[in-house]
Design an enzyme around this catalytic site. Sequence first.
Site, PDB file in Angstrom:
ATOM      1  N   ASP A 190       0.825  -1.217   0.000  1.00  0.00           N
ATOM      2  CA  ASP A 190       0.000   0.000   0.000  1.00  0.00           C
ATOM      3  C   ASP A 190       0.856   1.262   0.000  1.00  0.00           C
ATOM      4  O   ASP A 190       0.403   2.335   0.431  1.00  0.00           O
ATOM      5  CB  ASP A 190      -0.960   0.023   1.198  1.00  0.00           C
ATOM      6  CG  ASP A 190      -1.880  -1.185   1.208  1.00  0.00           C
ATOM      7  OD1 ASP A 190      -2.199  -1.690   0.118  1.00  0.00           O
ATOM      8  OD2 ASP A 190      -2.252  -1.630   2.309  1.00  0.00           O
ATOM      9  N   GLY A 191       2.090   1.139  -0.488  1.00  0.00           N
ATOM     10  CA  GLY A 191       3.008   2.269  -0.434  1.00  0.00           C
ATOM     11  C   GLY A 191       3.381   2.838  -1.792  1.00  0.00           C
ATOM     12  O   GLY A 191       4.190   3.763  -1.871  1.00  0.00           O
TER      13      GLY A 191
END
Lengths: 286, 286, 286, 286
Positions: free
Chosen positions: C230-231
């Site tokens: 999720d980065g």
Amino acid sequence: MDNRNRARMLISCPDQAGIVATVSQFLYEHGANIVQSDQYTMDPEGGMFFMRIEFDLAHLSELHPKLEQDFAVIADKFQMKWNIHEVSKKKRLAIFVSKEDHCLVELLWQWQAGDLDADIAMVVSNHNDMREYVEQFGIPYHHIPVTKDSKEEAERQQLAVVDGQVDVIILARYMQIISPKFLEHYANRIINIHHSFLPAFVGGKPYAQAYNRGVKIIGATAHYVTEELDGGPIIEQDVQRVSHRDEVDELKRIGRTIERVVLARAVHWHIEDRILVHQNKTVVFN
Amino acid sequence: MDNRNRARMLISCPDQAGIVATVSQFLYEHGANIVQSDQYTMDPEGGMFFMRIEFDLAHLSELHPKLEQDFAVIADKFQMKWNIHEVSKKKRLAIFVSKEDHCLVELLWQWQAGDLDADIAMVVSNHNDMREYVEQFGIPYHHIPVTKDSKEEAERQQLAVVDGQVDVIILARYMQIISPKFLEHYANRIINIHHSFLPAFVGGKPYAQAYNRGVKIIGATAHYVTEELDGGPIIEQDVQRVSHRDEVDELKRIGRTIERVVLARAVHWHIEDRILVHQNKTVVFN
Amino acid sequence: MDNRNRARMLISCPDQAGIVATVSQFLYEHGANIVQSDQYTMDPEGGMFFMRIEFDLAHLSELHPKLEQDFAVIADKFQMKWNIHEVSKKKRLAIFVSKEDHCLVELLWQWQAGDLDADIAMVVSNHNDMREYVEQFGIPYHHIPVTKDSKEEAERQQLAVVDGQVDVIILARYMQIISPKFLEHYANRIINIHHSFLPAFVGGKPYAQAYNRGVKIIGATAHYVTEELDGGPIIEQDVQRVSHRDEVDELKRIGRTIERVVLARAVHWHIEDRILVHQNKTVVFN
Amino acid sequence: MDNRNRARMLISCPDQAGIVATVSQFLYEHGANIVQSDQYTMDPEGGMFFMRIEFDLAHLSELHPKLEQDFAVIADKFQMKWNIHEVSKKKRLAIFVSKEDHCLVELLWQWQAGDLDADIAMVVSNHNDMREYVEQFGIPYHHIPVTKDSKEEAERQQLAVVDGQVDVIILARYMQIISPKFLEHYANRIINIHHSFLPAFVGGKPYAQAYNRGVKIIGATAHYVTEELDGGPIIEQDVQRVSHRDEVDELKRIGRTIERVVLARAVHWHIEDRILVHQNKTVVFN
């Protein structure tokens, strides 16, 4: 509007059958007319019950003590946390501020325009920059410098000026951390504006953090202050769309407008007794 | 969730002291537990009072008739318009549609996903295009063509298929005007989605109108249908930002998503008994 | 619209004087007419330069190879990363999905309505649930189960089906983590929808996290997938207001609409060559 | 930031091949470095072309006359309307205001905070109420009363004070209609804030109109003033959700914040040369 006979009642208690009936019957028998009521049950089977009632009662201030006395019996039975607040008795605010003035300016402008139904009892700052601006409104300005070493003493001075004079403290971009000891005196009565969409970007320099993460929307969060940094019950949040063109300074500029709006809403809701706190969350009847 | 014993009550009446107390006392005495209640008074001095109560009552369906019978006495005293609806008795929807399918698709998808707590009793269209799509869900499809000359006859056919089978009619981009005669049968029970932010751009081709006016935000409006074109009580509106780059086709594309979302919200609120109509306005307890 | 002669060019390079003049002169001399151009310089003194140009060129497909060959000289001089894409050559999408179907349904509906200018080459899923729904559109459905032990083998199978057939992969609520090895093949060409307003609520169960934190606004984030969970670079985000009344299931329901809208926007921008990635950020010319 | 060598160029002309190449080549040959450029073509086949270029040029103020002289040849060839503006030469604003002060306060606060890159040359009002507030900023305050009979004379006085001193006039809730004669002097240089989401609720008392129509969202619109009342080119709009609970006074209160924000954005974009007007629409490069 004449609001001398208008009151607000906030209730939280474990849910059970008959609360609404009992409370509304009580008010009716005491001659009150319910103008608005909101309620929320967290979970119908064994959860928490929250209620806000706005009512009119002739000769309110005279009857208020008796009303509380009589209601205590009901409250006891249902294990209620509760209070009754007369609308005409304005809450007294202290605004704490450091160097950024936009949130302070917003609150003072709303107050001066008659939009903020409260008394601004004082402004407290660790800097002297805004004294002139504040004093022209006839509001006392307390300059209490804070250094690493003087922090404890500074908080003592702050407590001395607010004690008994202030019902709620607004941290309008006040950049010092409040100690647990200070918090004890104003539990759920200190509102902070954090310049990010919490829980994203806790702590310092949130706009730089937002820029570095490349988010497409920035925000601000008003919350009650607790011991956990930027971790208290959230009252209100709002956001604004940004783009890759917006560098940190532009994010700050856009953010200032969000911060002002969000903090002002939270302050309004607090002084209108619209907020109930349960554990680390708020119930906002707005 | 088992909701067999859950009911919703809607009340509107002239405001006076004691309504909340009386109603909540009544429910309590009949063994009901209030799960949620909302109320709104238009003007505390002599205005209208609106209330929505959600309650649980053991053996609801069995006790329902008695409850209504007993409540009629109270209702009479306070001149109430009211109804009690059992949550487990799903409302029956007819979706009317012409050629644009996005609103229909949205409602069917939400229904299929279990998000729309209603029965879709039928789809009615003046075209035959979507028969296959609709029938694969097991939903009856009535193709009733409408021409200038056949309009009256078409409405007769429509009434024949909906009569007794349908509680609420959703105009999901149904591009025919409904006659006053038809409206009589479904007063405040026909929901239309208009593809503009009303009252801007009443009538035909609202996206072209919006483009020509050079607005920076477009919207959609869900409203109950009345005799006045696009003039009925507004239930919900939403908007989306656009720019000079967005030509009419792009506005339509953006608009379709707004229309879907706005109509779906309005349908949800209607079937959850969240909407009260007073004169030409809605009170939405959401 | 006839778009056979329409192309889009994306450029990123270190900024220096003369880039715009050189590129636009080049296109003019090759007979192209610039229809739209966007540019952004991160920092005028020694930063990065990004450009998107949309142009028309008669006999585009015939002249394309020569255009690229000639441009290579300029690109070399300015150290450009660049590409020229013919608009009429549709990008081929693979949609990866697990059990939640709302994002898939949205993309298929937009595609069927002619709003998504791409080919959906296949749907890949670790479950078989949506085979029938997908196949009725004439789209191949690959069921490739994934277990802890079979993960590596599953990715091998996935690569085998997409390899050479697919230009971009859409993770439309595909709940498996993609390995670095797989990512290598599709760097900045895998778009994921995360069901929170990142960087808030990274990882699993973001709606439960949001509920527990008591946020007043929830959101969704479309981003390119990188090794950091999720980065990756954020493409688009959007949000919706919620209240204390919205429990986790309600947050999920509200969130599904946000997710659909946000993912669809990101996919549109990607297939329209509107996105440039630099380090961990996107420049989106929309 | 040192912006002495930064300039902005605005161009509109009939579209044809080679414009971007010619202009960027021209700037390159004159030693300018393009920092940002935006363009928009209304319709690639025979439409209008709009362009905004921001560039750096050493010794700008010295070279500016020569640059304009040389560019005139190109402009002539392409039938361009154009101008080149040095960023360091701040635009001079006159703020016109009646009794509502929120928009004035907002602009003055942004100006004082250094966020508004313009000179506020004067405040003009038909009332004397805000003289003290304005003069404390060192800004001249012209009280020019307007009555039915004195309107023509009042406009003569207004023109006398602004003539040659003011580049753009901001109607910050100035409640008088501007005559066509006055407009001639400041075509597309008078910005008004209208307190509704135009074209809904043209004319007086828009919040009362909005209340009566029962809209669920209210808005504000900044536009250039033309002879048609509230009908000029829209620059910016924004909205805020309201509910049945919000009576007219509450709509006004909510609206004030929207008005402030929308007007301020429009003023920013105007002074940053981001707006091109074509017929009755704006192209805003923001």
